[in-house]
Design an enzyme around this catalytic site. Structure first.
Site, PDB file in Angstrom:
ATOM      1  N   GLN A   1     -40.517 -19.703   3.050  1.00 39.32           N
ATOM      2  CA  GLN A   1     -41.753 -19.127   2.538  1.00 39.32           C
ATOM      3  C   GLN A   1     -41.751 -17.629   2.830  1.00 39.32           C
ATOM      4  O   GLN A   1     -41.542 -17.221   3.974  1.00 39.32           O
ATOM      5  CB  GLN A   1     -42.963 -19.797   3.179  1.00 39.32           C
ATOM      6  CG  GLN A   1     -43.070 -21.282   2.893  1.00 39.32           C
ATOM      7  CD  GLN A   1     -43.420 -21.586   1.444  1.00 39.32           C
ATOM      8  OE1 GLN A   1     -43.849 -20.714   0.695  1.00 39.32           O
ATOM      9  NE2 GLN A   1     -43.246 -22.840   1.041  1.00 39.32           N
TER      10      GLN A   1
ATOM     11  N   TYR B   1     -38.275 -32.242  -1.695  1.00 39.15           N
ATOM     12  CA  TYR B   1     -38.036 -30.786  -1.650  1.00 39.15           C
ATOM     13  C   TYR B   1     -38.523 -30.198  -0.312  1.00 39.15           C
ATOM     14  O   TYR B   1     -39.249 -29.219  -0.281  1.00 39.15           O
ATOM     15  CB  TYR B   1     -38.753 -30.059  -2.796  1.00 39.15           C
ATOM     16  CG  TYR B   1     -38.559 -30.654  -4.166  1.00 39.15           C
ATOM     17  CD1 TYR B   1     -37.427 -30.344  -4.927  1.00 39.15           C
ATOM     18  CD2 TYR B   1     -39.514 -31.509  -4.714  1.00 39.15           C
ATOM     19  CE1 TYR B   1     -37.258 -30.884  -6.192  1.00 39.15           C
ATOM     20  CE2 TYR B   1     -39.351 -32.046  -5.981  1.00 39.15           C
ATOM     21  CZ  TYR B   1     -38.215 -31.730  -6.713  1.00 39.15           C
ATOM     22  OH  TYR B   1     -38.063 -32.263  -7.969  1.00 39.15           O
TER      23      TYR B   1
ATOM     24  N   ASN C   1     -40.513 -27.223   6.619  1.00 38.67           N
ATOM     25  CA  ASN C   1     -41.712 -26.406   6.813  1.00 38.67           C
ATOM     26  C   ASN C   1     -42.970 -27.263   6.883  1.00 38.67           C
ATOM     27  O   ASN C   1     -43.747 -27.171   7.838  1.00 38.67           O
ATOM     28  CB  ASN C   1     -41.817 -25.391   5.673  1.00 38.67           C
ATOM     29  CG  ASN C   1     -43.004 -24.453   5.816  1.00 38.67           C
ATOM     30  OD1 ASN C   1     -43.115 -23.736   6.789  1.00 38.67           O
ATOM     31  ND2 ASN C   1     -43.899 -24.470   4.826  1.00 38.67           N
TER      32      ASN C   1
ATOM     33  N   GLU D   1     -34.173 -33.495   0.879  1.00 40.96           N
ATOM     34  CA  GLU D   1     -33.770 -32.146   0.490  1.00 40.96           C
ATOM     35  C   GLU D   1     -32.295 -32.208   0.095  1.00 40.96           C
ATOM     36  O   GLU D   1     -31.499 -32.890   0.738  1.00 40.96           O
ATOM     37  CB  GLU D   1     -33.977 -31.166   1.642  1.00 40.96           C
ATOM     38  CG  GLU D   1     -33.392 -29.779   1.430  1.00 40.96           C
ATOM     39  CD  GLU D   1     -33.954 -29.063   0.208  1.00 40.96           C
ATOM     40  OE1 GLU D   1     -33.136 -28.583  -0.606  1.00 40.96           O
ATOM     41  OE2 GLU D   1     -35.186 -29.004   0.062  1.00 40.96           O
TER      42      GLU D   1
ATOM     43  N   ASP E   1     -43.014 -30.263  -3.347  1.00 43.92           N
ATOM     44  CA  ASP E   1     -43.037 -28.800  -3.417  1.00 43.92           C
ATOM     45  C   ASP E   1     -41.871 -28.378  -4.309  1.00 43.92           C
ATOM     46  O   ASP E   1     -40.870 -27.843  -3.838  1.00 43.92           O
ATOM     47  CB  ASP E   1     -42.900 -28.211  -2.004  1.00 43.92           C
ATOM     48  CG  ASP E   1     -43.059 -26.697  -1.978  1.00 43.92           C
ATOM     49  OD1 ASP E   1     -43.336 -26.112  -3.041  1.00 43.92           O
ATOM     50  OD2 ASP E   1     -42.880 -26.103  -0.905  1.00 43.92           O
TER      51      ASP E   1
ATOM     52  N   CYS F   1     -45.526 -23.541  -7.133  1.00 43.61           N
ATOM     53  CA  CYS F   1     -45.316 -22.094  -7.260  1.00 43.61           C
ATOM     54  C   CYS F   1     -45.428 -21.648  -8.720  1.00 43.61           C
ATOM     55  O   CYS F   1     -45.117 -20.500  -9.044  1.00 43.61           O
ATOM     56  CB  CYS F   1     -43.941 -21.702  -6.693  1.00 43.61           C
ATOM     57  SG  CYS F   1     -42.542 -22.505  -7.502  1.00 43.61           S
TER      58      CYS F   1
ATOM     59  N   GLU G   1     -49.464 -19.297  -5.961  1.00 40.44           N
ATOM     60  CA  GLU G   1     -49.076 -20.532  -5.272  1.00 40.44           C
ATOM     61  C   GLU G   1     -50.321 -21.401  -5.134  1.00 40.44           C
ATOM     62  O   GLU G   1     -51.410 -20.899  -4.821  1.00 40.44           O
ATOM     63  CB  GLU G   1     -48.517 -20.195  -3.895  1.00 40.44           C
ATOM     64  CG  GLU G   1     -47.738 -21.305  -3.242  1.00 40.44           C
ATOM     65  CD  GLU G   1     -46.241 -21.156  -3.426  1.00 40.44           C
ATOM     66  OE1 GLU G   1     -45.497 -22.026  -2.943  1.00 40.44           O
ATOM     67  OE2 GLU G   1     -45.812 -20.179  -4.063  1.00 40.44           O
TER      68      GLU G   1
END
Length: 365
Positions: free
Chosen positions: A189, A217, A222, A238, A298, A323, A357
């Site tokens: 980020q 994802y 995070n 991921e 995400d 995003c 975002e």
């Protein structure tokens, strides 16, 4: 320059984004939009610059998106103060060092709130032992100026790390502190202050959740590292190897004992959960032991693929971090057939741009 980064200028552009979202999503039944703003300046943790050689002179440049003309950059107010300090220190040291300067075409800066800094030098040449020696000298010269930095050199099919290729970030989130290893050239980020607000929002909207959490994802973990406290177990996926390794480190350093990372894409996990295909990368993970009622996605700017959308409809709660509000709108047109929007948030990760975002929580009807 001061006017460009004033509170008034920032508030105007933020209001424009809010108006854009209200118009874009006017066809949906929406809860109140919660808006999470950014610091006005020095908020960006990363910066990339082309390097312009003009005789003996050397300076950072960027290209104007509209005119395509190069613009000399001597300071960069949107980047952290640490990056700005390093920008001023690095070029004079490179200017008369032929080994480090020759065929250098780009410098990337990567900083943290915890005060760590990584600089990547990119070249159109093969890097040799002399380059390594001079890079170590550069690191020491910067340290002598009070700038402690790790260096990476890159050229075609070549990467050399002077010590390590990562920074370790420390984020205060509500009543806890989380550590995140962030590897050079991997996604993180970009606005740490806003990322903290995103994590706090995600924790608040999942308080009291039952069952387990599935995340697609997940990057370096995070969200999953911070959200593990709200769930019995967390299974995160991921595909990027570097991000998976970072996530595994972050699980260990934060002493999270109910979170597992699987190196799968969202599409592959959909096949696995439907038992259409077996994956060696899921060895040791009993999918049947998870009772995932909440799923977090995400995705990249392109949004979700159709198979993943179909899969999401099976979960009681969907948390969608986006995003790209335009692909989010397309995906919501399908997801709101089975779910209704309960929470809606805007996170201003990229002030002074059109980029927006968002966070959405959907509950099954």
């Amino acid at each position: 320059m001061t006017e460009c980064f004033s509170n008034d200028q920032y508030n105007r552009q933020l209001q424009n984004k809010i108006n854009t979202l209200k118009t874009l999503f006017s066809d949906f039944v929406l809860p109140e939009l919660k808006v999470y703003s950014s610091p006005v300046s020095h908020y960006r943790m990363r910066a990339e610059f082309r390097i312009w050689h003009n005789g003996e002179d050397l300076y950072h440049i960027m290209y104007d998106k509209k005119t395509k003309k190069r613009v000399r950059i001597d300071s960069f107010p949107i980047a952290t103060k640490l990056i700005n300090q390093a920008m001023q220190a690095v070029l004079p040291l490179l200017q008369y060092n032929e080994s480090l300067r020759h065929l250098l075409f780009q410098i990337d800066y990567f900083s943290t709130l915890s005060g760590q800094l990584l600089i990547t030098l990119l070249y159109h040449k093969k890097l040799d032992e002399n380059w390594i020696a001079q890079a170590r000298l550069l690191k020491q010269q910067l340290a002598d100026q009070g700038i402690n930095v790790n260096l990476v050199g890159r050229s075609s099919n070549q990467k050399i790390s002077i010590d390590v290729d990562y920074v370790d970030e420390v984020l205060p989130v509500l009543d806890k502190t989380f550590q995140y290893r962030q590897v050079e050239n991997s996604f993180t980020q970009p606005n740490a202050a806003v990322n903290i607000k995103m994590l706090e929002w995600a924790i608040s909207v999942t308080k009291g959740s039952s069952g387990d959490l599935l995340e697609f994802y997940c990057g370096n973990g995070n969200f999953s590292v911070a959200l593990a406290q709200n769930f019995r177990k967390v299974l995160a996926t991921e595909i990027a190897k570097a991000s998976v390794y970072s996530a595994q480190h972050n699980i260990a350093v934060n002493q999270i004992d109910n979170l597992v990372i699987a190196r799968l894409s969202a599409e592959e996990f959909t096949c696995a959960i439907k038992k259409e295909r077996e994956f060696n990368r899921l060895k040791g993970i009993d999918l049947d032991s998870y009772q995932c009622q909440t799923v977090l996605v995400d995705p990249p700017r392109g949004g979700l693929d159709q198979g993943t959308i179909n899969n999401l409809k099976n979960y009681a709660t969907i948390i969608y971090i986006s995003c790209n509000p335009y692909t989010l709108k397309e995906n919501l047109q399908q997801l709101t057939v089975t779910h209704e929007i309960k929470h809606l948030a805007m996170f201003d990760q990229f002030p002074y741009t059109d980029h927006i975002e968002m966070g959405v929580v959907l509950k099954k009807k």
